[in-house]
Write an enzyme that holds these catalytic residues in place. Sequence first.
Site, PDB file in Angstrom:
ATOM      1  N   LYS A 122      21.434  74.836   5.291  1.00  0.00           N
ATOM      2  CA  LYS A 122      21.942  73.494   3.475  1.00  0.00           C
ATOM      3  C   LYS A 122      21.734  73.042   2.897  1.00  0.00           C
ATOM      4  O   LYS A 122      20.687  71.960   3.879  1.00  0.00           O
ATOM      5  CB  LYS A 122      23.973  72.986   3.795  1.00  0.00           C
ATOM      6  CG  LYS A 122      24.761  73.745   4.712  1.00  0.00           C
ATOM      7  CD  LYS A 122      25.532  72.139   5.006  1.00  0.00           C
ATOM      8  CE  LYS A 122      26.848  72.907   5.937  1.00  0.00           C
ATOM      9  NZ  LYS A 122      27.444  72.015   6.166  1.00  0.00           N
ATOM     10  N   GLY A 135      28.381  75.751   3.451  1.00  0.00           N
ATOM     11  CA  GLY A 135      28.980  75.249   1.874  1.00  0.00           C
ATOM     12  C   GLY A 135      29.136  73.674   2.456  1.00  0.00           C
ATOM     13  O   GLY A 135      29.211  73.040   3.419  1.00  0.00           O
ATOM     14  N   SER A 183      35.188  79.554   4.338  1.00  0.00           N
ATOM     15  CA  SER A 183      35.644  78.201   5.403  1.00  0.00           C
ATOM     16  C   SER A 183      37.233  78.041   5.871  1.00  0.00           C
ATOM     17  O   SER A 183      37.703  77.771   4.486  1.00  0.00           O
ATOM     18  CB  SER A 183      34.573  77.447   5.804  1.00  0.00           C
ATOM     19  OG  SER A 183      35.467  76.664   7.082  1.00  0.00           O
ATOM     20  N   LYS A 231      38.000  76.539  11.516  1.00  0.00           N
ATOM     21  CA  LYS A 231      37.892  75.345  12.072  1.00  0.00           C
ATOM     22  C   LYS A 231      38.144  75.091  13.804  1.00  0.00           C
ATOM     23  O   LYS A 231      39.790  75.769  13.010  1.00  0.00           O
ATOM     24  CB  LYS A 231      37.631  73.965  11.647  1.00  0.00           C
ATOM     25  CG  LYS A 231      37.019  74.220  10.426  1.00  0.00           C
ATOM     26  CD  LYS A 231      35.708  73.490  10.564  1.00  0.00           C
ATOM     27  CE  LYS A 231      35.173  73.489   9.098  1.00  0.00           C
ATOM     28  NZ  LYS A 231      33.469  73.292   9.082  1.00  0.00           N
ATOM     29  N   ASP A 259      33.979  77.053  14.087  1.00  0.00           N
ATOM     30  CA  ASP A 259      32.948  75.793  14.091  1.00  0.00           C
ATOM     31  C   ASP A 259      33.636  74.663  14.651  1.00  0.00           C
ATOM     32  O   ASP A 259      34.657  74.385  13.783  1.00  0.00           O
ATOM     33  CB  ASP A 259      33.040  75.968  12.257  1.00  0.00           C
ATOM     34  CG  ASP A 259      32.230  74.588  12.187  1.00  0.00           C
ATOM     35  OD1 ASP A 259      31.349  73.954  13.155  1.00  0.00           O
ATOM     36  OD2 ASP A 259      31.743  74.003  10.778  1.00  0.00           O
ATOM     37  N   ASP A 285      24.201  73.880  12.787  1.00  0.00           N
ATOM     38  CA  ASP A 285      24.043  73.187  11.466  1.00  0.00           C
ATOM     39  C   ASP A 285      24.189  71.627  11.602  1.00  0.00           C
ATOM     40  O   ASP A 285      22.933  71.399  10.969  1.00  0.00           O
ATOM     41  CB  ASP A 285      25.904  73.266  11.345  1.00  0.00           C
ATOM     42  CG  ASP A 285      26.537  72.526   9.513  1.00  0.00           C
ATOM     43  OD1 ASP A 285      25.593  72.678   9.398  1.00  0.00           O
ATOM     44  OD2 ASP A 285      27.789  73.331   9.498  1.00  0.00           O
ATOM     45  N   GLU A 288      29.745  77.619  15.726  1.00  0.00           N
ATOM     46  CA  GLU A 288      29.096  76.762  14.593  1.00  0.00           C
ATOM     47  C   GLU A 288      28.806  75.276  15.996  1.00  0.00           C
ATOM     48  O   GLU A 288      30.151  75.038  15.462  1.00  0.00           O
ATOM     49  CB  GLU A 288      29.299  77.221  13.291  1.00  0.00           C
ATOM     50  CG  GLU A 288      28.280  76.012  12.847  1.00  0.00           C
ATOM     51  CD  GLU A 288      28.741  76.300  11.174  1.00  0.00           C
ATOM     52  OE1 GLU A 288      29.613  77.166  10.850  1.00  0.00           O
ATOM     53  OE2 GLU A 288      29.127  75.210  10.208  1.00  0.00           O
ATOM     54  N   LYS A 317      35.622  81.935   8.675  1.00  0.00           N
ATOM     55  CA  LYS A 317      35.348  81.326   9.668  1.00  0.00           C
ATOM     56  C   LYS A 317      36.802  79.962   9.951  1.00  0.00           C
ATOM     57  O   LYS A 317      37.389  79.325   9.489  1.00  0.00           O
ATOM     58  CB  LYS A 317      33.774  80.077   9.405  1.00  0.00           C
ATOM     59  CG  LYS A 317      33.502  78.452   9.486  1.00  0.00           C
ATOM     60  CD  LYS A 317      32.399  78.339   9.191  1.00  0.00           C
ATOM     61  CE  LYS A 317      32.638  76.598   9.028  1.00  0.00           C
ATOM     62  NZ  LYS A 317      30.881  76.570   8.396  1.00  0.00           N
TER      63      LYS A 317
HETATM   64  O1  LIG Z   1      34.319  75.883   1.221  1.00  0.00           O
HETATM   65  C1  LIG Z   1      32.739  75.037   2.407  1.00  0.00           C
HETATM   66  O2  LIG Z   1      32.457  74.761   1.246  1.00  0.00           O
HETATM   67  C2  LIG Z   1      32.504  75.088   3.467  1.00  0.00           C
HETATM   68  C3  LIG Z   1      33.186  74.358   4.345  1.00  0.00           C
HETATM   69  C4  LIG Z   1      32.993  73.836   5.601  1.00  0.00           C
HETATM   70  O3  LIG Z   1      33.273  74.690   6.527  1.00  0.00           O
HETATM   71  C5  LIG Z   1      32.585  72.254   5.790  1.00  0.00           C
HETATM   72  C6  LIG Z   1      32.444  71.512   4.167  1.00  0.00           C
HETATM   73  C7  LIG Z   1      31.983  70.306   4.934  1.00  0.00           C
HETATM   74  C8  LIG Z   1      31.373  69.673   6.527  1.00  0.00           C
HETATM   75  C9  LIG Z   1      32.042  70.351   7.464  1.00  0.00           C
HETATM   76  O4  LIG Z   1      33.585  71.284   7.282  1.00  0.00           O
HETATM   77  C10 LIG Z   1      31.703  72.095   6.587  1.00  0.00           C
HETATM   78  C11 LIG Z   1      30.617  72.985   7.906  1.00  0.00           C
HETATM   79  O5  LIG Z   1      30.767  72.183   8.642  1.00  0.00           O
HETATM   80  O6  LIG Z   1      29.977  73.685   7.602  1.00  0.00           O
HETATM   81 MG   LIG Z   2      29.183  73.375  10.001  1.00  0.00          MG
END
Ligand SMILES: O=C(O)CCC(=O)C1=CC=C[C@@H](O)[C@@H]1C(=O)O
Ligand SMILES: [Mg+2]
Length: 368
Positions: free
Chosen positions: A263, A291, A136, A164, A189, A239, A214, A162
């Site tokens: 999660k 995550g 991510s 953002k 995402d 999510d 996402e 992934k």
């Molecule tokens: O590398 C990871 O642990 C995932 C990171 C990640 O995408 C996220 C972590 C925490 C909150 C969110 O921003 C997000 C998610 O939305 O999935």
């Molecule tokens: Mg997410």
Amino acid sequence: MKIREITLRHLKMRMKSPFSTSFGTMQNKDFLLLEAKSDSGMIGWGESVAFDTPWYTEETVKTNWHMLEDFIIPAVINKELDHPDQVSTILAAIRKNNMAKSTIEGAVWDLYAKEKDISLAAALGGSKKKIEVGISIGIQNTIDELIRLIDGYIEEGYKRMKVKIKPGWDIDVIREIRRHFPNVPLMVDANSAYSLKDIDLFKSLDEFDLMMIEQPFAANDFIDHAQLQKQISTSICLDESIHSYEDARIAIELQACEIINIKSGRVGGLTEAKRIHNLCEENKIPVWCGGMLEAGIGRAHNIALTSLSNFTMPGDTAGSSHYWEKDIIHPEVVVEGGFIKVPTGSGIGFAPDTEAIKRFTSKEMIFS
Ligand SMILES: O=C(O)CCC(=O)C1=CC=C[C@@H](O)[C@@H]1C(=O)O
Ligand SMILES: [Mg+2]
């Protein structure tokens, strides 16, 4: 089995690089670790995924500490437990606070597996020997920086990227990524940064062959997600919307998504995560493990969960060294060729690094 003693710790770590989403940027990682000792002297570990600010859900490190100290630990400690599934039943009288509940439930699952001398993956019913992982990538300062990062992660073997997105950092970024990497498995995402008013943007994302989009809309917007899913060909993945089996059932029934990110912290623990996994499997909805920038204990729980059969898409559980100079477990989590081996040792299969834990601990409380 009874839990005789619990040590709750507040740890402060710092990630190697800042992580930016549509909500903001974080680099300092404050979180809680829970160590539970059973009457036979075995030890199980749980990690809270709550952040120190309430931008992802309403929970924070402080609310988790309060809930654990004042309600959750007193409800579970010294109770006879035959199976970890009982924890969520005991805690059902406490509303929400899923991340706080999941912290102790994760430790009970680890303990249960250790008492039986099986891996946590086996205790959960998982059978995969290795899991496929993606990465991510937060919002960057420039598209060039993002392209360089993706290039490196492809080189490291990660199975999907992934990215953002937020208003102003979306379609142009995706177009540029596709120009450089026409075939890389790619998803976005939005962390709820958009609404149905942005439907044209999502229609135009259809041309980029994304694996999924996402959480485009707000967490409680099941109806609007269903409207969007009807009008685009790219799958929506939820999510932040999914806090329980019930939420997953509603999302599936309304056709608000075609994929779910699970999660365990967000849904109150591994028992509920497994129920959602099974429901999705029955309804042919693939799932993957999200995550929360976890340290080693949380990462170990994610790996065990991902060993279940319907986790058919790469998750966000990257290797320890992606986040930390020094993780709090040994061995650290290692990604090889885009896979992590599911440990076969008893419980989570990783040992806590007590020295590192001590170094990062800023507050500690013992309950008995
Ligand atoms: O590398 C990871 O642990 C995932 C990171 C990640 O995408 C996220 C972590 C925490 C909150 C969110 O921003 C997000 C998610 O939305 O999935
Ligand atoms: Mg997410």
